[in-house]
Write a protein that holds these residues in place. Structure first.
Motif, PDB file in Angstrom:
ATOM      1  N   ARG A   1       0.833  -1.210   0.000  1.00  0.00           N
ATOM      2  CA  ARG A   1       0.000   0.000   0.000  1.00  0.00           C
ATOM      3  C   ARG A   1       0.863   1.254   0.000  1.00  0.00           C
ATOM      4  O   ARG A   1       0.487   2.271  -0.572  1.00  0.00           O
ATOM      5  N   LEU A   2       2.004   1.174   0.651  1.00  0.00           N
ATOM      6  CA  LEU A   2       2.911   2.311   0.724  1.00  0.00           C
ATOM      7  C   LEU A   2       3.364   2.757  -0.669  1.00  0.00           C
ATOM      8  O   LEU A   2       3.442   3.953  -0.945  1.00  0.00           O
ATOM      9  N   ILE A   3       3.627   1.805  -1.548  1.00  0.00           N
ATOM     10  CA  ILE A   3       4.072   2.186  -2.900  1.00  0.00           C
ATOM     11  C   ILE A   3       2.931   2.173  -3.912  1.00  0.00           C
ATOM     12  O   ILE A   3       3.146   2.483  -5.076  1.00  0.00           O
ATOM     13  N   GLY A   4       1.724   1.806  -3.509  1.00  0.00           N
ATOM     14  CA  GLY A   4       0.569   1.927  -4.386  1.00  0.00           C
ATOM     15  C   GLY A   4       0.143   0.668  -5.102  1.00  0.00           C
ATOM     16  O   GLY A   4      -0.645   0.734  -6.052  1.00  0.00           O
ATOM     17  N   ILE A   5       0.615  -0.486  -4.697  1.00  0.00           N
ATOM     18  CA  ILE A   5       0.187  -1.738  -5.329  1.00  0.00           C
ATOM     19  C   ILE A   5      -1.216  -2.080  -4.842  1.00  0.00           C
ATOM     20  O   ILE A   5      -1.474  -2.127  -3.647  1.00  0.00           O
TER      21      ILE A   5
ATOM     22  N   GLN B   1       2.903  -3.017 -17.878  1.00  0.00           N
ATOM     23  CA  GLN B   1       3.652  -2.833 -16.632  1.00  0.00           C
ATOM     24  C   GLN B   1       4.825  -3.800 -16.537  1.00  0.00           C
ATOM     25  O   GLN B   1       5.910  -3.423 -16.099  1.00  0.00           O
ATOM     26  N   LEU B   2       4.629  -5.035 -16.965  1.00  0.00           N
ATOM     27  CA  LEU B   2       5.738  -6.003 -16.951  1.00  0.00           C
ATOM     28  C   LEU B   2       6.872  -5.545 -17.872  1.00  0.00           C
ATOM     29  O   LEU B   2       8.051  -5.708 -17.539  1.00  0.00           O
ATOM     30  N   LEU B   3       6.527  -4.962 -19.010  1.00  0.00           N
ATOM     31  CA  LEU B   3       7.555  -4.434 -19.912  1.00  0.00           C
ATOM     32  C   LEU B   3       8.349  -3.321 -19.226  1.00  0.00           C
ATOM     33  O   LEU B   3       9.586  -3.303 -19.269  1.00  0.00           O
ATOM     34  N   VAL B   4       7.652  -2.411 -18.552  1.00  0.00           N
ATOM     35  CA  VAL B   4       8.331  -1.343 -17.805  1.00  0.00           C
ATOM     36  C   VAL B   4       9.220  -1.945 -16.725  1.00  0.00           C
ATOM     37  O   VAL B   4      10.382  -1.548 -16.572  1.00  0.00           O
ATOM     38  N   TYR B   5       8.724  -2.928 -16.004  1.00  0.00           N
ATOM     39  CA  TYR B   5       9.512  -3.552 -14.939  1.00  0.00           C
ATOM     40  C   TYR B   5      10.786  -4.183 -15.500  1.00  0.00           C
ATOM     41  O   TYR B   5      11.864  -4.043 -14.917  1.00  0.00           O
TER      42      TYR B   5
ATOM     43  N   ILE C   1      17.415  -4.397  -5.538  1.00  0.00           N
ATOM     44  CA  ILE C   1      16.900  -3.038  -5.739  1.00  0.00           C
ATOM     45  C   ILE C   1      16.285  -2.867  -7.130  1.00  0.00           C
ATOM     46  O   ILE C   1      15.153  -2.396  -7.248  1.00  0.00           O
ATOM     47  N   PRO C   2      16.994  -3.250  -8.216  1.00  0.00           N
ATOM     48  CA  PRO C   2      16.385  -3.089  -9.544  1.00  0.00           C
ATOM     49  C   PRO C   2      15.075  -3.858  -9.719  1.00  0.00           C
ATOM     50  O   PRO C   2      14.179  -3.407 -10.425  1.00  0.00           O
ATOM     51  N   SER C   3      14.952  -5.013  -9.057  1.00  0.00           N
ATOM     52  CA  SER C   3      13.724  -5.802  -9.191  1.00  0.00           C
ATOM     53  C   SER C   3      12.517  -5.110  -8.577  1.00  0.00           C
ATOM     54  O   SER C   3      11.391  -5.296  -9.030  1.00  0.00           O
ATOM     55  N   PHE C   4      12.740  -4.338  -7.521  1.00  0.00           N
ATOM     56  CA  PHE C   4      11.634  -3.653  -6.857  1.00  0.00           C
ATOM     57  C   PHE C   4      11.441  -2.227  -7.354  1.00  0.00           C
ATOM     58  O   PHE C   4      10.423  -1.603  -7.060  1.00  0.00           O
ATOM     59  N   LEU C   5      12.394  -1.715  -8.102  1.00  0.00           N
ATOM     60  CA  LEU C   5      12.318  -0.337  -8.574  1.00  0.00           C
ATOM     61  C   LEU C   5      11.178  -0.135  -9.577  1.00  0.00           C
ATOM     62  O   LEU C   5      10.445   0.854  -9.499  1.00  0.00           O
ATOM     63  N   GLY C   6      11.008  -1.066 -10.509  1.00  0.00           N
ATOM     64  CA  GLY C   6       9.917  -0.967 -11.493  1.00  0.00           C
ATOM     65  C   GLY C   6       8.551  -0.897 -10.837  1.00  0.00           C
ATOM     66  O   GLY C   6       7.769   0.017 -11.116  1.00  0.00           O
TER      67      GLY C   6
ATOM     68  N   ALA D   1       7.858   0.044  -7.909  1.00  0.00           N
ATOM     69  CA  ALA D   1       7.767   1.290  -7.134  1.00  0.00           C
ATOM     70  C   ALA D   1       7.486   2.480  -8.037  1.00  0.00           C
ATOM     71  O   ALA D   1       6.759   3.396  -7.663  1.00  0.00           O
ATOM     72  N   ILE D   2       8.036   2.457  -9.267  1.00  0.00           N
ATOM     73  CA  ILE D   2       7.836   3.551 -10.221  1.00  0.00           C
ATOM     74  C   ILE D   2       6.450   3.485 -10.855  1.00  0.00           C
ATOM     75  O   ILE D   2       5.780   4.502 -11.012  1.00  0.00           O
ATOM     76  N   ALA D   3       6.052   2.284 -11.258  1.00  0.00           N
ATOM     77  CA  ALA D   3       4.763   2.096 -11.935  1.00  0.00           C
ATOM     78  C   ALA D   3       3.972   1.006 -11.214  1.00  0.00           C
ATOM     79  O   ALA D   3       3.847  -0.115 -11.700  1.00  0.00           O
ATOM     80  N   PRO D   4       3.416   1.315 -10.030  1.00  0.00           N
ATOM     81  CA  PRO D   4       2.717   0.282  -9.265  1.00  0.00           C
ATOM     82  C   PRO D   4       1.468  -0.205  -9.985  1.00  0.00           C
ATOM     83  O   PRO D   4       0.777   0.556 -10.644  1.00  0.00           O
ATOM     84  N   GLY D   5       1.231  -1.485  -9.839  1.00  0.00           N
ATOM     85  CA  GLY D   5       0.065  -2.088 -10.465  1.00  0.00           C
ATOM     86  C   GLY D   5      -0.689  -2.906  -9.449  1.00  0.00           C
ATOM     87  O   GLY D   5      -0.744  -2.562  -8.268  1.00  0.00           O
ATOM     88  N   HIS D   6      -1.220  -4.005  -9.889  1.00  0.00           N
ATOM     89  CA  HIS D   6      -1.961  -4.913  -9.024  1.00  0.00           C
ATOM     90  C   HIS D   6      -1.004  -5.951  -8.449  1.00  0.00           C
ATOM     91  O   HIS D   6       0.052  -6.231  -9.026  1.00  0.00           O
ATOM     92  N   MET D   7      -1.373  -6.525  -7.318  1.00  0.00           N
ATOM     93  CA  MET D   7      -0.547  -7.554  -6.684  1.00  0.00           C
ATOM     94  C   MET D   7      -0.321  -8.745  -7.619  1.00  0.00           C
ATOM     95  O   MET D   7       0.753  -9.343  -7.617  1.00  0.00           O
ATOM     96  N   ILE D   8      -1.292  -9.063  -8.446  1.00  0.00           N
ATOM     97  CA  ILE D   8      -1.135 -10.159  -9.412  1.00  0.00           C
ATOM     98  C   ILE D   8      -0.014  -9.825 -10.398  1.00  0.00           C
ATOM     99  O   ILE D   8       0.794 -10.679 -10.745  1.00  0.00           O
ATOM    100  N   THR D   9       0.042  -8.573 -10.842  1.00  0.00           N
ATOM    101  CA  THR D   9       1.122  -8.146 -11.738  1.00  0.00           C
ATOM    102  C   THR D   9       2.457  -8.232 -11.019  1.00  0.00           C
ATOM    103  O   THR D   9       3.455  -8.692 -11.592  1.00  0.00           O
ATOM    104  N   PHE D  10       2.499  -7.814  -9.767  1.00  0.00           N
ATOM    105  CA  PHE D  10       3.733  -7.861  -8.991  1.00  0.00           C
ATOM    106  C   PHE D  10       4.239  -9.286  -8.835  1.00  0.00           C
ATOM    107  O   PHE D  10       5.413  -9.558  -9.069  1.00  0.00           O
ATOM    108  N   TRP D  11       3.368 -10.208  -8.452  1.00  0.00           N
ATOM    109  CA  TRP D  11       3.795 -11.594  -8.288  1.00  0.00           C
ATOM    110  C   TRP D  11       4.141 -12.230  -9.638  1.00  0.00           C
ATOM    111  O   TRP D  11       5.068 -13.054  -9.719  1.00  0.00           O
ATOM    112  N   SER D  12       3.449 -11.853 -10.692  1.00  0.00           N
ATOM    113  CA  SER D  12       3.813 -12.333 -12.042  1.00  0.00           C
ATOM    114  C   SER D  12       5.215 -11.855 -12.403  1.00  0.00           C
ATOM    115  O   SER D  12       6.021 -12.606 -12.966  1.00  0.00           O
TER     116      SER D  12
END
Length: 199
Positions: A7-11, A26-30, A82-87, A89-100
């Protein structure tokens, strides 16, 4: 990343679920954010201090296997995380996108370190994708070698000239293959004794 940090970063964690287009974009940006920042951190880890103190553990595998992907010094795991979490943090999406994203990134890292250049892998169709053969060369030159730092795509290595040794090796191997093409088993042929480890 669980229990409040998302929630802090907007996911988002609730409904609606993300559309396919939203996830893919979003995955492309990440991948792009991770690849660019990972390139520079990885390149830093190949200076004398970074390699001697941290990155040498990962390079104990000169001929990578899938297990070599996460095999690293604890500080490297934190730094390259850090690089894995930076994307996200920059373009937060849904938790499903994050886990994907996390799953795809790990599968890609294991494939890259597998030592196999599978002819049937879908990654063959991704422009500028490095893959196992590309990263194998990085482990082959190892140590303080200054080649093939990219984690996923090859554009940074090309732009900054850190793939010259790899491209030279590919050229030499292609030439050797052409010279030996058509030669019967047991036939004689000349091969160059060029040291392919030099950049």
């Amino acid at each position: 990343m669980i229990f409040g940090c998302e929630r802090l970063i907007g996911i988002r964690t609730g409904l609606p679920l993300p559309s396919g287009w939203e996830m893919v974009s979003q995955l492309l940006v990440y991948f792009l954010v991770e690849d660019y920042t990972n390139y520079w951190i990885h390149r830093f880890l190949h200076n004398k201090w970074g390699y001697d103190k941290i990155h040498r553990v990962h390079h104990e595998y000169t001929a990578p296997i899938g297990y070599a992907a996460p095999y690293a010094h604890w500080a490297e795991i934190l730094i390259l995380g850090i690089p894995s979490f930076l994307g996200p943090a920059i373009a937060p999406g849904h938790m499903i996108t994050f886990w994907s994203w996390m799953a795809l990134r790990q599968v890609e890292a294991i494939e890259t370190h597998s030592g196999y250049d599978f002819p049937w892998t879908p990654t063959k169709y991704i422009p500028f994708y490095g893959g196992a053969e590309y990263h194998d060369y990085h482990h082959y030159v190892g140590g303080l070698g200054q080649s093939n730092f990219a984690s996923v795509f090859t554009y940074c290595d090309y732009i900054y000239g850190t793939d010259k040794g790899y491209r030279y090796q590919k050229k030499i191997l292609k030439k050797l293959k052409e010279e030996t093409n058509g030669v019967q088993s047991g036939g004689s042929y000349n091969t160059s004794t060029v040291d392919l480890k030099t950049d």
